[in-house]
Design an enzyme around this catalytic site. Structure first.
Site, PDB file in Angstrom:
ATOM      1  N   TYR A 192      35.421  43.049  41.188  1.00 44.50           N
ATOM      2  CA  TYR A 192      36.574  43.029  42.092  1.00 44.50           C
ATOM      3  C   TYR A 192      36.931  44.453  42.475  1.00 44.50           C
ATOM      4  O   TYR A 192      37.104  45.312  41.608  1.00 44.50           O
ATOM      5  CB  TYR A 192      37.773  42.362  41.420  1.00 44.50           C
ATOM      6  CG  TYR A 192      38.989  42.283  42.307  1.00 44.50           C
ATOM      7  CD1 TYR A 192      39.002  41.441  43.420  1.00 44.50           C
ATOM      8  CD2 TYR A 192      40.110  43.059  42.055  1.00 44.50           C
ATOM      9  CE1 TYR A 192      40.115  41.366  44.249  1.00 44.50           C
ATOM     10  CE2 TYR A 192      41.230  42.993  42.864  1.00 44.50           C
ATOM     11  CZ  TYR A 192      41.226  42.143  43.962  1.00 44.50           C
ATOM     12  OH  TYR A 192      42.323  42.080  44.784  1.00 44.50           O
ATOM     13  N   ASP A 210      34.242  52.597  40.581  1.00 42.58           N
ATOM     14  CA  ASP A 210      35.604  52.121  40.740  1.00 42.58           C
ATOM     15  C   ASP A 210      36.282  52.236  39.379  1.00 42.58           C
ATOM     16  O   ASP A 210      36.055  51.424  38.481  1.00 42.58           O
ATOM     17  CB  ASP A 210      35.586  50.670  41.229  1.00 42.58           C
ATOM     18  CG  ASP A 210      36.983  50.086  41.403  1.00 42.58           C
ATOM     19  OD1 ASP A 210      37.955  50.703  40.931  1.00 42.58           O
ATOM     20  OD2 ASP A 210      37.094  48.996  41.998  1.00 42.58           O
ATOM     21  N   LYS A 260      46.422  52.603  39.560  1.00 41.77           N
ATOM     22  CA  LYS A 260      47.141  52.281  38.327  1.00 41.77           C
ATOM     23  C   LYS A 260      47.685  53.516  37.607  1.00 41.77           C
ATOM     24  O   LYS A 260      48.676  54.084  38.027  1.00 41.77           O
ATOM     25  CB  LYS A 260      46.257  51.419  37.424  1.00 41.77           C
ATOM     26  CG  LYS A 260      45.866  50.081  38.099  1.00 41.77           C
ATOM     27  CD  LYS A 260      45.185  49.136  37.171  1.00 41.77           C
ATOM     28  CE  LYS A 260      44.669  47.899  37.904  1.00 41.77           C
ATOM     29  NZ  LYS A 260      45.702  46.970  38.342  1.00 41.77           N
TER      30      LYS A 260
END
Length: 448
Positions: A143, A235, A264
């Site tokens: 994802y 990522d 984040k």
């Protein structure tokens, strides 16, 4: 537990928001999610006053927990009091950029954006602009945010959109392959190598059950992309500044990508994303290069202050020692519990990440003594090696409905808040305590 207020709020939300939520995963719990009123250290308190040990931590950003250290809170409040934002550069974004460049091996320059999705969207555009190629290789089940280039399923020869609203012509430029499958990666480069701009992967599949790379896999990706003049993009939206400490997962594994995406933790709990990498690549972004990228809220001063103060606090204190030690205690304790109660299930995670995957098969109980003692790290000598998940499909074949429909609710009833499905990771924060770990392990014993 009484949940009258959460039920009433969800009833109101259904009238004004699709599914009653602003992010789909929040509605995964049936019949409705609980609504949080406030955070308190390593806990959250819901709208009905129920208190939970919180291992979700905002899905990862809250390295320090809900109660920020005084110096971090004070700097955020000071920055916010001076004005919300300006539409001009500020010193604090330079300070945060310098901090990241000093600590992350792949980063010589960085561009801040507003979310992990925006970071991966921009990284894909950057890779295509830099290489002059169209195709992106991704991992099946991986994802990378809600974006057209990666919401793709199938395989490299038959890619198709995984969401309505994405034209098939878009999906044809994305080539999904299984994680940890070196042969599949070599095959896709043999067939499409001249038009592959980049391989985009998490160094650990952290959004699909926490799947470690097998030994040598990341090194193989580095080798293949170099051979074909393609870019390797890590990522690290989830793993960044959590796995491997300030050097991120790339330092943990000793493999340096060309480009890294962040989110984040780098924003200290505020909306953020970033794209960093080799200077010659990152300088392709406008205004220094031809790849357009811009945003009104990019480099938002409050976010930049929160990110900088969070990372500086982590650098100057025992944050990583604390969260990794508790993470190790959790995974070790869970390993012992599963050996007695659910030997087929697999403990996964590293550093301050953890999860139990409800895998359907495992080695005979007599062999478990020699298994990985604090979470699967794809050790070929571990008796569980042939059974532990190697890719997203392996995780998907686990008992995901049992996890969500039965187990999650039993944990909630005992005051433990876990991520809303079996695929999302769980996180330890600096605010968590030994008592939180003990309470959680007892809850696992009861729920399993």
């Amino acid at each position: 537990m009484n949940d009258d207020q959460s039920r009433a709020l969800y009833d109101r939300a259904l009238s004004v928001m699709p599914g009653g939520v602003n992010s789909a995963v929040r509605a995964a719990i049936e019949p409705y999610p609980f609504f949080v009123r406030k955070g308190d250290g390593g806990h959250v308190i819901d709208a009905d006053g129920n208190r939970y040990v919180d291992w979700v931590m905002g899905l990862g950003p809250l390295l320090l927990g809900h109660d920020l250290p005084e110096q971090v809170r004070a700097e955020i409040q000071r920055t916010a009091s001076e004005g919300p934002m300006y539409g001009t550069p500020t010193e604090v974004e330079v300070d945060l950029a310098e901090f990241v460049v000093r600590h992350v091996p792949s980063v010589e320059k960085i561009r801040f954006v507003n979310s992990g999705t925006e970071a991966t969207v921009s990284a894909v555009r950057l890779a295509r602009g830099y290489t002059g190629r169209n195709k992106i290789v991704v991992m099946q089940g991986g994802y990378h945010g809600a974006q057209e280039s990666t919401l793709v399923e199938g395989d490299a020869e038959n890619p198709k959109p995984s969401s309505a609203g994405i034209p098939q012509s878009f999906a044809e430029h994305t080539l999904p392959v299984p994680f940890n499958d070196e042969e599949a990666m070599r095959d896709v480069f043999e067939n499409h190598g001249d038009d592959i701009a980049a391989v985009l992967t998490e160094p650990i599949l952290a959004n699909y059950g926490i799947v470690h790379p097998v030994e040598g896999y990341l090194e193989t990706l580095r080798e293949i992309t170099d051979e074909h003049d393609s870019l390797l993009i890590f990522d690290e939206v989830i793993t960044g500044f959590r796995v491997g400490g300030l050097g991120c997962a790339q330092s943990h594994f000793g493999v340096t990508p060309d480009v890294t995406t962040f989110g984040k933790i780098v924003g200290g709990g505020f909306p953020v994303g970033a794209i960093g990498g080799r200077a010659e690549i990152i300088e392709q972004f406008a205004p220094s290069g031809p790849v357009f990228q811009a945003g009104t809220f990019s480099g938002h001063p409050v976010t930049m202050a929160a990110g900088l103060e969070t990372l500086q606090f982590a650098a100057e204190n025992d944050v990583y020692e604390h969260v990794n030690r508790l993470g190790d205690r959790l995974r070790s304790g869970l390993t012992d519990i599963l050996a007695d109660q659910a030997p087929n299930y697999t403990v996964v995670g590293t550093d301050s990440m953890f999860k139990v995957i409800f895998t359907r098969e495992g080695p005979s109980a007599g062999l478990l003594e020699d298994q990985c003692d604090a979470g699967c790290v794809q050790d070929p000598d571990c008796p569980r090696y042939d059974y532990c998940p190697k890719n997203a499909a392996d995780v998907k074949r686990a008992e995901t409905d049992r996890w969500r429909r039965l187990f999650w609710g039993q944990m909630k009833d005992q005051g433990v808040f876990l991520s809303q499905n079996q695929f999302e990771s769980q996180f330890v924060s600096y605010a968590h305590t030994e008592e939180d770990v003990d309470e959680t392990l007892e809850a696992y014993k009861e729920a399993l």
